[in-house]
Design a protein around this motif. Structure first.
Motif, mmCIF file in Angstrom:
data_model
loop_
_atom_site.group_PDB
_atom_site.id
_atom_site.type_symbol
_atom_site.label_atom_id
_atom_site.label_comp_id
_atom_site.label_asym_id
_atom_site.label_seq_id
_atom_site.Cartn_x
_atom_site.Cartn_y
_atom_site.Cartn_z
ATOM 1 N N GLY A 1 59.150 -2.326 -25.873
ATOM 2 C CA GLY A 1 57.710 -2.548 -25.989
ATOM 3 C C GLY A 1 57.271 -3.962 -25.684
ATOM 4 O O GLY A 1 57.239 -4.812 -26.565
ATOM 5 N N TYR B 1 61.703 1.902 -36.723
ATOM 6 C CA TYR B 1 62.005 0.904 -35.699
ATOM 7 C C TYR B 1 63.446 0.432 -35.908
ATOM 8 O O TYR B 1 63.821 0.066 -37.015
ATOM 9 C CB TYR B 1 60.999 -0.250 -35.785
ATOM 10 N N LYS C 1 52.398 -8.886 -30.197
ATOM 11 C CA LYS C 1 51.682 -7.708 -29.701
ATOM 12 C C LYS C 1 50.183 -7.977 -29.576
ATOM 13 O O LYS C 1 49.544 -7.504 -28.644
ATOM 14 C CB LYS C 1 51.922 -6.511 -30.633
HETATM 15 N N1 GLN Z 1 59.040 -3.615 -30.795
HETATM 16 C C1 GLN Z 1 59.400 -3.385 -29.443
HETATM 17 C C2 GLN Z 1 59.990 -1.999 -29.253
HETATM 18 O O1 GLN Z 1 60.119 -1.258 -30.187
HETATM 19 C C3 GLN Z 1 60.363 -4.398 -28.913
HETATM 20 C C4 GLN Z 1 60.962 -5.219 -29.939
HETATM 21 C C5 GLN Z 1 62.096 -6.023 -29.439
HETATM 22 O O2 GLN Z 1 62.795 -5.627 -28.514
HETATM 23 N N2 GLN Z 1 62.281 -7.131 -30.080
HETATM 24 O O3 GLN Z 1 60.289 -1.656 -28.168
#
Ligand code: GLN
Length: 403
Positions: A50, A137, A248
């Motif tokens: 992301g 996550y 973000k």
């Molecule tokens: N939050 C993002 C994701 O879930 C990327 C986070 C990261 O790679 N540090 O893809």
């Protein structure tokens, strides 16, 4: 020789070197970040990790340029440059109603990622339990392992992502030290309602635990929804660590500037942990961040509107192509059920998509404690220029069932 540790999770192999610490063997390399490398290798449109492929607001970059020529070349105060802490307190008050004293309650970190790790290391003793709604996550797993916590997962059920209240209550035991919440949620797009947060707040208070809440997608909300921080419910400010960052909201994921707002005693603990982990986030970027946090309301409305358009674009494409997908209320991910295409599992589907179709996504098993449970899903990400999403759409339209 590397062996696969569990399921079909390609990167979760045991590192066969006795010098490697056991704790590291319990978590894989980040699949999300690995997929970005795989995407590059195959020239795929990267809808996995992301991060935006468009520029941040000009004003934040200008502020950084200016800060780089100013007196900010050396360490800031380890828990954050004063102008940034002041700006964090003002913005938290403005958008969520959280009261934070910049001297007592705020710790600036290298991204929300470090804030989460520092939070866990600050409140968890080995053997304590941490409740984590899943899918989750992927960082929260290793965060729990490094801090010695035993994670207890509570299912958010497809397709509504609701949590069963009894299951949540049952996950809290006398050893529970904290719950990790993420709203708006990655990977589901779920936005916890006031009622749901109230249930969590009551439980956390009743069990004398701590809510660690990752609110990094605070401003990425759809359908005119407004963000609710659990810290503002009743006396929850006394037992909540609210985590956020620049990444973000201002499209600067590479800057690594995040923060936590916590009760003084916990903030003091986090300052110690953070100091010895990283000393501090980049000073000039903290100064630029302070400028960005003062952006007018129109900036935040524009951000949400832009992402809502992108959500609708990708959502329609996924519908047309034949996925079962849940339309997110917030954040910039769509969890989709790939099983209509007949592939063996999420990895087989992901590999086909990246190698043959030219689109990279994240296999669903990365977001579940038992990889088996994530097998039907993949995560798409839409923080991309419309052209990029259109290109992904063109490619996805070539996708056909294997049987
Ligand atoms: N939050 C993002 C994701 O879930 C990327 C986070 C990261 O790679 N540090 O893809």
């Amino acid at each position: 020789m590397a062996k696969k540790a569990r399921g079909t999770r390609s990167f979760g192999y045991r590192i066969e070197d006795r010098r490697v610490a056991e704790r590291v063997q319990h978590f894989p390399e980040s699949v999300i970040r690995e997929m970005t490398r795989v995407a590059a290798k195959h020239g795929a449109v990267n809808l996995s990790q992301g991060f935006p492929d468009f520029d941040p607001p000009r004003e934040i970059v200008e502020a950084a340029r200016e800060a780089l020529t100013g007196p900010f070349q050396q360490y800031a105060i380890t828990w954050g440059a004063k102008p940034l802490r002041d700006a964090i307190a003002a913005k938290a008050k403005r958008f969520t109603g959280i009261d934070a004293d910049p001297e007592a309650n705020i710790v600036v970190t290298c991204g929300a990622t470090e804030a989460m790790m520092a939070a866990m290391l600050s409140v968890v003793d080995p053997g304590d339990e941490v409740v984590i709604p899943e899918p989750f996550y992927e960082n929260y797993g290793p965060d729990a392992i490094v801090s010695g916590a035993k994670a207890r997962f509570v299912r958010m059920a497809w397709p509504s992502w609701e949590i069963d209240e009894e299951a949540l209550k049952a996950a809290f035991t006398p050893k529970t030290k904290a719950i990790v919440l993420n709203t708006p949620n990655n990977p589901t797009g779920k936005v916890f309602s006031r009622e749901e947060l109230k249930i969590v707040a009551d439980l956390v208070t009743d069990r004398d635990a701590v809510a660690i809440t990752d609110e990094i997608y605070e401003h990425i909300l759809y359908g005119g929804k407004s963000h609710l921080s659990i810290a503002t419910l009743g006396s929850m400010a006394d037992r909540t660590i609210t985590i956020n960052g620049l990444s973000k909201t201002y499209s600067v994921t590479g800057w690594r500037v995040g923060w936590a707002i916590a009760p003084k005693t916990i903030a003091d603990a986090m300052k110690r942990v953070h100091d010895f982990l990283t000393v501090g986030a980049p000073h000039p970027l903290q100064i630029a961040g302070a400028v960005a946090l003062g952006f007018p309301d129109s900036y935040y409305r524009g951000l949400a509107a832009m992402y809502e358009r992108k959500r609708d674009l990708l959502w329609r494409v996924l519908q047309d192509v034949g996925f079962e997908a849940v339309r997110p209320d917030g954040a910039y991910y769509i969890m989709a059920d790939h099983t209509p295409f007949g592939f063996e599992d999420d990895w087989a589907f992901t590999r086909h998509l990246v190698e043959r179709i030219g689109v990279a996504v994240v296999p669903g098993s990365s977001f579940f404690s038992e990889p088996e449970d994530g097998k039907p899903y993949v995560r798409f990400m839409f923080s991309k220029r419309d052209e990029t999403l259109q290109e992904a759409a063109t490619r996805l339209r070539k996708l056909e069932p294997v049987r």
